[in-house]
Design an enzyme around this catalytic site. Structure first.
Site, PDB file in Angstrom:
ATOM      1  N   ASP A  87      -6.728   0.980   0.974  1.00 54.81           N
ATOM      2  CA  ASP A  87      -6.794   1.055   2.427  1.00 54.81           C
ATOM      3  C   ASP A  87      -8.175   0.596   2.885  1.00 54.81           C
ATOM      4  O   ASP A  87      -8.963   0.081   2.087  1.00 54.81           O
ATOM      5  CB  ASP A  87      -6.473   2.475   2.911  1.00 54.81           C
ATOM      6  CG  ASP A  87      -7.549   3.487   2.537  1.00 54.81           C
ATOM      7  OD1 ASP A  87      -8.478   3.144   1.757  1.00 54.81           O
ATOM      8  OD2 ASP A  87      -7.470   4.629   3.018  1.00 54.81           O
TER       9      ASP A  87
ATOM     10  N   LYS B 286       0.832  -1.207   0.000  1.00 49.99           N
ATOM     11  CA  LYS B 286       0.000   0.000   0.000  1.00 49.99           C
ATOM     12  C   LYS B 286       0.863   1.253   0.000  1.00 49.99           C
ATOM     13  O   LYS B 286       0.624   2.180  -0.784  1.00 49.99           O
ATOM     14  CB  LYS B 286      -0.938   0.016   1.205  1.00 49.99           C
ATOM     15  CG  LYS B 286      -1.926   1.176   1.185  1.00 49.99           C
ATOM     16  CD  LYS B 286      -2.790   1.223   2.426  1.00 49.99           C
ATOM     17  CE  LYS B 286      -2.044   1.837   3.582  1.00 49.99           C
ATOM     18  NZ  LYS B 286      -2.901   2.088   4.761  1.00 49.99           N
TER      19      LYS B 286
END
Length: 214
Positions: free
Chosen positions: A142, A124
């Protein structure tokens, strides 16, 4: 988990997102690729607001790997101790700085594999840096994107990799660059976890979510 939306519906959704906010921006403050990388790494299990509050002064005095390394782990802790898991994060940031200097001449690399090989940097974080700094249409999934993707059917998936791939596969290419920012902001401020603001949602009529609020 909602079923995958049709292409035409997804196109209309992102057409509306674009009309509402043509150039969405990430909310983490930074001055260069290095400070962006550090800010994103510090933001794990923390809010952007909290990270920004801690890093404003930090980035004034340590905006390169060399300066951050000179600050040292304890010096860094003094700046970031209001952030969750600050000790482990400080240790990783100092190791990250050393590796950037040793292997990349102090520059932030522009490949996902190289970024993920840095201490404390996951997929991420790497995708955020690739997207925001290098303008590569990487999708950083997320909790907000995972929720919105599944709730709306824009990008359903049982894990973050599946949602990331669904975004890449199903969202028209002209919207890929800003897709994750639109989805994050939508999830953060409108399509919230406990009480989504469906009445204020610009895609309400296109969303199949069964438990819409009034």
């Amino acid at each position: 988990m909602a079923a995958q939306l049709r292409y035409a519906t997804i196109r209309e959704i992102f057409t509306r997102f674009h009309a509402s906010e043509p150039e969405p921006k990430g909310e983490l403050e930074h001055v260069n690729a290095f400070t962006l990388l550090v800010a994103v790494a510090l933001s794990a299990q923390a809010t952007d607001v909290g990270v920004n509050k801690a890093t404003r002064r930090l980035f004034q005095i340590a905006d390169t790997p060399e300066k951050m390394l000179a600050l040292g782990e304890e010096g860094l802790i003094e700046h970031i101790k209001t952030i969750g898991l600050y000790r482990n994060k400080a240790k990783n940031v100092i190791k990250l700085c050393a590796k950037l200097i040793e292997e990349y001449g102090g520059q932030v690399p522009s490949s996902r594999a190289a970024l993920q090989a840095l201490p404390g940097v996951g997929r991420k974080t790497a995708n955020v840096v690739l997207n925001m700094w290098f303008h590569y249409p990487a999708q950083a999934v997320d909790t907000h994107i995972f929720r919105v993707g599944n709730r709306t059917g824009i990008a359903p998936g049982r894990d973050v990799i599946a949602v990331e791939r669904a975004i890449e596969d199903n969202i028209p290419v002209e919207f890929q660059q800003h897709a994750h920012h639109w989805l994050i902001l939508h999830g953060r401020y409108v399509c919230k976890a406990r009480k989504p603001a469906c009445g204020a949602c610009i895609i309400n009529d296109l969303c199949p979510f069964e438990d819409k609020t009034a």
